[in-house]
Design an enzyme around this catalytic site. Structure first.
Site, PDB file in Angstrom:
ATOM      1  N   LYS A 106       0.851  -1.194   0.000  1.00  0.00           N
ATOM      2  CA  LYS A 106       0.000   0.000   0.000  1.00  0.00           C
ATOM      3  C   LYS A 106       0.883   1.240   0.000  1.00  0.00           C
ATOM      4  CE  LYS A 106      -3.386  -2.588   2.740  1.00  0.00           C
ATOM      5  NZ  LYS A 106      -4.082  -2.718   4.032  1.00  0.00           N
ATOM      6  N   SER A 136      -6.593  -5.517   7.220  1.00  0.00           N
ATOM      7  CA  SER A 136      -5.981  -6.860   7.323  1.00  0.00           C
ATOM      8  C   SER A 136      -4.612  -6.811   7.983  1.00  0.00           C
ATOM      9  CB  SER A 136      -5.846  -7.461   5.907  1.00  0.00           C
ATOM     10  OG  SER A 136      -5.257  -6.518   5.020  1.00  0.00           O
ATOM     11  N   ALA A 138      -1.431  -8.374   9.430  1.00  0.00           N
ATOM     12  CA  ALA A 138      -0.747  -9.644   9.193  1.00  0.00           C
ATOM     13  C   ALA A 138      -0.827 -10.550  10.411  1.00  0.00           C
ATOM     14  CB  ALA A 138       0.711  -9.381   8.827  1.00  0.00           C
ATOM     15  N   LYS A 189      -4.772   6.152   3.738  1.00  0.00           N
ATOM     16  CA  LYS A 189      -5.208   5.928   5.124  1.00  0.00           C
ATOM     17  C   LYS A 189      -4.012   5.822   6.059  1.00  0.00           C
ATOM     18  CE  LYS A 189      -4.019   1.451   5.029  1.00  0.00           C
ATOM     19  NZ  LYS A 189      -3.117   0.716   5.934  1.00  0.00           N
ATOM     20  N   ASN A 254       1.854   2.454  11.534  1.00  0.00           N
ATOM     21  CA  ASN A 254       1.649   3.877  11.276  1.00  0.00           C
ATOM     22  C   ASN A 254       1.099   4.577  12.520  1.00  0.00           C
ATOM     23  OD1 ASN A 254       2.115   4.321   8.187  1.00  0.00           O
ATOM     24  ND2 ASN A 254       0.977   2.406   8.349  1.00  0.00           N
ATOM     25  N   VAL A 277       9.002  -0.844   7.943  1.00  0.00           N
ATOM     26  CA  VAL A 277       8.657   0.270   7.056  1.00  0.00           C
ATOM     27  C   VAL A 277       7.350   0.902   7.519  1.00  0.00           C
ATOM     28  CG1 VAL A 277       8.001   0.907   4.711  1.00  0.00           C
ATOM     29  CG2 VAL A 277       9.880  -0.700   5.084  1.00  0.00           C
ATOM     30  N   GLU A 279       4.721   2.994   6.048  1.00  0.00           N
ATOM     31  CA  GLU A 279       4.326   3.436   4.718  1.00  0.00           C
ATOM     32  C   GLU A 279       3.756   4.858   4.704  1.00  0.00           C
ATOM     33  OE1 GLU A 279       4.990   2.280   1.939  1.00  0.00           O
ATOM     34  OE2 GLU A 279       4.939   0.095   1.860  1.00  0.00           O
TER      35      GLU A 279
END
Length: 331
Positions: A106, A136, A138, A189, A254, A277, A279
């Protein structure tokens, strides 16, 4: 039963490999690091990115590009957005007609501002490229927690094939022909989740977070529609659904990053602490540039960029957002 190869052995790639293996597919998991591949194969667990989830012996773990793709019917791209072009360009000699690439990353490509399906199509022009996104984590998919996502493709017959192959008693998959809207919702988002996390880090309450999420979704949908997406997509799984789970869960890197920033950590300190990471950081700059390109008012996105890259105090940013000129809610 399909031969499915997952490119990228982070948490999401590993979780999908585990889920698809459980439901009968021949799964190969590709890692770029030999030590990581060896550790997963030896310990039957991705200790670094998905601890506590068994990676069974039936999943082939490899660093060989040829071994990963030579028999693949479906390829899952689970590489972080900033590395997609570099990584997949290294596989270009292996992509062939009839293969389907399902992108589950994403984000947006910095500089070009391309959606990831566009980047992948440039790297693999012979393949059908799908986008699979939705709320979703992980950690939950890997444990078989019921989850619903959506899949899109220019060729909707390919999307329906992926739906049929991936769907099972714990993973429900809808089709949606609006790939633009799905990708924009899923990417942006993460930027709003940074804002929600900052709100938590500052000690604000549910009222503040609800306002950020609602007005953030308004920003996302305004831009997405201007780019060619459909308004209804943004109240679906790849829009509102993904926004809710990313803004409210501690599984969300995030949101966790936003909390640290709200508590006064620098961006560098925050990224080092998250150790994966984030994003939203990579996407924030591209999202702001798209807002300028398409002349869309996105004040929350603009403020997040000022906090991330210009040293603005998060609390001051919230005050400025609150004190903007009064507007009708439709704008």
């Amino acid at each position: 039963m399909k031969n499915i190869s997952v490119i990228g052995s982070g948490s999401w790639g590993t979780a999908l490999a585990v889920m698809l293996d459980k439901y009968g597919h021949n799964v190969t998991l590709w890692s770029r690091r030999a030590e990581e591949a060896e550790s997963i194969a030896l310990n039957h667990e991705n200790k670094e990115y998905l601890p506590g989830i068994e990676v069974k012996e039936s999943i082939k773990v490899t660093t060989s590009k040829k071994e990963a793709l030579e028999k693949a019917d479906i390829i899952i791209n689970a590489v972080p957005s900033k590395f997609v072009r570099e990584c997949l360009s290294g596989f270009d000699w292996l992509f062939r007609e009839g293969q389907t690439i399902v992108n589950v990353s994403k984000g947006l490509e910095e500089g070009s501002l391309l959606r990831l399906s566009e980047v992948i199509s440039q790297c693999a022009p012979k393949c059908d490229v799908c986008t699979l996104v939705g709320p979703s984590h992980a950690e939950e998919v890997g444990r078989g927690i019921p989850t619903a996502c959506a899949v899109s493709c220019k060729n909707m017959e390919t999307a329906k094939m992926v739906q049929s192959e991936f769907m099972n008693e714990t993973f429900r998959l809808y089709t949606n022909s609006d790939m633009i809207g799905m990708e924009i919702g899923a990417a942006l988002k993460n930027v709003i989740a940074l804002a929600a996390g900052m709100s938590d880090g500052l000690g604000f309450g549910d009222n503040t977070k609800a306002a950020l999420m609602t007005r953030g979704l308004a920003e996302i949908s305004r831009l997405g529609v201007k780019m060619g997406g459909r308004a209804e997509t943004f109240i679906g799984l790849s829009g509102m659904g993904d926004l809710i789970v990313t803004c409210t869960s501690m599984h969300s890197r995030n949101r966790r990053a936003g909390i640290m920033l709200g508590k006064g950590m620098s961006l560098e300190e925050t990224l080092n602490n998250v150790h994966m990471v984030v994003e939203g950081v990579n996407t924030a700059k591209a999202a702001y540039e798209l807002s300028v390109k398409y002349d869309v008012d996105m004040p929350i996105t603009k403020s997040i960029n000022q906090v991330l890259f210009n040293g603005k105090n998060p609390k001051e940013a919230v005050v400025e957002l609150m004190m903007r000129v009064g507007k009708d809610e439709a704008y």
